[in-house]
Design a protein around this motif. Structure first.
Motif, PDB file in Angstrom:
ATOM      1  N   UNK A   1       1.795  84.432  35.238  1.00 44.28           N
ATOM      2  CA  UNK A   1       0.892  84.582  34.094  1.00 44.28           C
ATOM      3  C   UNK A   1      -0.326  83.678  34.231  1.00 44.28           C
ATOM      4  N   UNK A   2      -1.499  84.248  33.979  1.00 45.41           N
ATOM      5  CA  UNK A   2      -2.738  83.480  33.889  1.00 45.41           C
ATOM      6  C   UNK A   2      -2.884  83.065  32.426  1.00 45.41           C
ATOM      7  N   UNK A   3      -3.018  81.773  32.190  1.00 40.26           N
ATOM      8  CA  UNK A   3      -3.003  81.247  30.832  1.00 40.26           C
ATOM      9  C   UNK A   3      -4.417  81.116  30.272  1.00 40.26           C
ATOM     10  N   UNK A   4      -4.602  81.640  29.050  1.00 34.15           N
ATOM     11  CA  UNK A   4      -5.857  81.483  28.320  1.00 34.15           C
ATOM     12  C   UNK A   4      -5.564  80.684  27.057  1.00 34.15           C
ATOM     13  N   UNK A   5      -6.262  79.571  26.876  1.00 35.07           N
ATOM     14  CA  UNK A   5      -6.149  78.744  25.677  1.00 35.07           C
ATOM     15  C   UNK A   5      -7.366  79.000  24.804  1.00 35.07           C
ATOM     16  N   UNK A   6      -7.245  78.697  23.520  1.00 28.14           N
ATOM     17  CA  UNK A   6      -8.355  79.056  22.627  1.00 28.14           C
ATOM     18  C   UNK A   6      -9.177  77.862  22.141  1.00 28.14           C
ATOM     19  N   UNK A   7      -8.820  76.649  22.592  1.00 29.34           N
ATOM     20  CA  UNK A   7      -9.665  75.495  22.268  1.00 29.34           C
ATOM     21  C   UNK A   7      -9.361  74.359  23.227  1.00 29.34           C
ATOM     22  N   UNK A   8     -10.347  73.504  23.437  1.00 28.16           N
ATOM     23  CA  UNK A   8     -10.132  72.303  24.244  1.00 28.16           C
ATOM     24  C   UNK A   8      -9.153  71.368  23.546  1.00 28.16           C
ATOM     25  N   UNK A   9      -9.176  71.353  22.230  1.00 27.26           N
ATOM     26  CA  UNK A   9      -8.229  70.554  21.438  1.00 27.26           C
ATOM     27  C   UNK A   9      -6.796  70.946  21.784  1.00 27.26           C
ATOM     28  N   UNK A  10      -6.525  72.228  21.805  1.00 28.66           N
ATOM     29  CA  UNK A  10      -5.196  72.728  22.151  1.00 28.66           C
ATOM     30  C   UNK A  10      -4.826  72.330  23.582  1.00 28.66           C
ATOM     31  N   UNK A  11      -5.776  72.442  24.496  1.00 31.31           N
ATOM     32  CA  UNK A  11      -5.520  72.097  25.896  1.00 31.31           C
ATOM     33  C   UNK A  11      -5.178  70.616  26.036  1.00 31.31           C
ATOM     34  N   UNK A  12      -5.891  69.759  25.295  1.00 30.35           N
ATOM     35  CA  UNK A  12      -5.608  68.322  25.348  1.00 30.35           C
ATOM     36  C   UNK A  12      -4.239  68.006  24.758  1.00 30.35           C
TER      37      UNK A  12
END
Length: 332
Positions: free
Chosen positions: A128-139
């Protein structure tokens, strides 16, 4: 009786999967907006992964139920899952292997990351290629993936015109769930009402037993008005949630698209895009929020200036070039 659609055979088809249970849900709106963008020049299909799919959404959009028994299944191409996943289900083993597998991760639940990144060997799907919806979520999650803000058609939202004379109006918009509301906000709303202000909350049914009736208080159910109709009735958009933490907070950006000054709790995906005092306001405590709202009430020019900057922010975030770049990711 209309013939059920059969399998889609083209290898370049993009298939969007969602539960489609709540017409007002964030992942549902994100999926439908992505469908609008991609279907302009790509072949796209919508698939419901839940048996509890909303009949209203089924009637409004060309959503198909995944059903191997009736051969109503995707047949290869790019599979994009948003707010739904394929693990612990039988039907993925009964449909063709995708060329690409993309998971748009819009929560904070690590369990879902594990479910979607460790694929069963027998399934034989690509990673799976992962798509996140905010830099906040990624951090917060400390995971790798591309970051795409949840797509919003900002042309639906026009910078608000000067409102007619009336009380200073503070409001917000959300789904009708208790975790969307912070318990300390009841006292803040009561103080605003006592000071002669109006409070207008769509998605306010969880507060019905906690706020006494007042001539300048409106508690509306979710979906009473479209966001582009409701938001321009406010002078300021106020937002803080309870147990629920916004990975993105699309309603904040919709308010900004209307040229509204937003006053938001600092813990959420939207906070990365708010420059305090310039295109919106961030607060930590109820006392800070009350002071910001009082300042905005006393200074219409400040409301106007911050609202203009807010609109410019979303115009940059969702510029045609930025939207095209994100859309091209799915078309590869």
């Amino acid at each position: 009786m209309a013939k059920r659609p059969g399998p889609i055979s083209t290898a370049i088809m993009i298939h969007l999967f969602n539960g489609f249970q709540n017409p007002f849900g964030g992942s549902e709106r994100e999926t439908l907006e992505l469908y609008r963008l991609l279907s302009a020049d790509s072949q796209v299909r919508l698939w419901a992964t839940s048996s509890g799919v909303s009949e209203d959404l089924m009637q409004e959009f060309p959503i198909r139920r995944v059903s191997p028994a009736t051969r109503n299944v995707p047949a290869g191409g790019t599979y994009v899952f948003l707010g739904a996943h394929w693990r612990n289900k039988t039907w993925p083993y009964l449909i063709p292997r995708p060329r690409r597998l993309i998971y748009v991760f819009n929560t904070f639940h690590p369990k879902i990351i594990a479910l979607t990144t460790r694929r069963p060997r027998l399934l034989g799907w690509p990673g799976a290629e992962l798509v996140l919806i905010s830099d906040f979520q990624k951090r917060m999650l400390r995971v790798e993936g591309v970051v795409h803000p949840s797509p919003i058609d900002i042309e639906r939202f026009s910078p608000r015109q000067a409102r007619p004379n009336g009380p200073f109006t503070v409001g917000r918009l959300s789904r009708d769930t208790a975790d969307k509301h912070h318990p300390d906000d009841v006292a803040l709303y009561e103080a605003l009402l006592a000071d002669g202000d109006a409070v207008r909350i769509q998605g306010g049914m969880p507060l019905k037993d906690r706020l006494a009736p007042h001539t300048q208080l409106e508690l509306l159910p979710q979906g009473e008005f479209a966001a582009e109709q409701f938001l321009p009735t406010l002078d300021v958009f106020y937002y803080r949630t309870g147990l629920h933490v916004e990975t993105f907070g699309r309603v904040v950006f919709e308010a900004m698209a209307c040229g509204l000054p937003v006053v938001c709790h600092s813990h959420g995906g939207y906070a990365d895009h708010i420059r305090h005092g310039e295109n919106g306001f961030l607060f930590e405590t109820t006392q800070q929020a009350a002071r910001i709202l009082a300042e905005l009430k006393a200074d219409p020019a400040l409301r106007s200036a911050v609202g203009q900057k807010a609109r410019q922010t979303v115009e940059q975030l969702f510029s045609p070039q930025a939207v095209q770049r994100r859309s091209d990711f799915y078309r590869r």
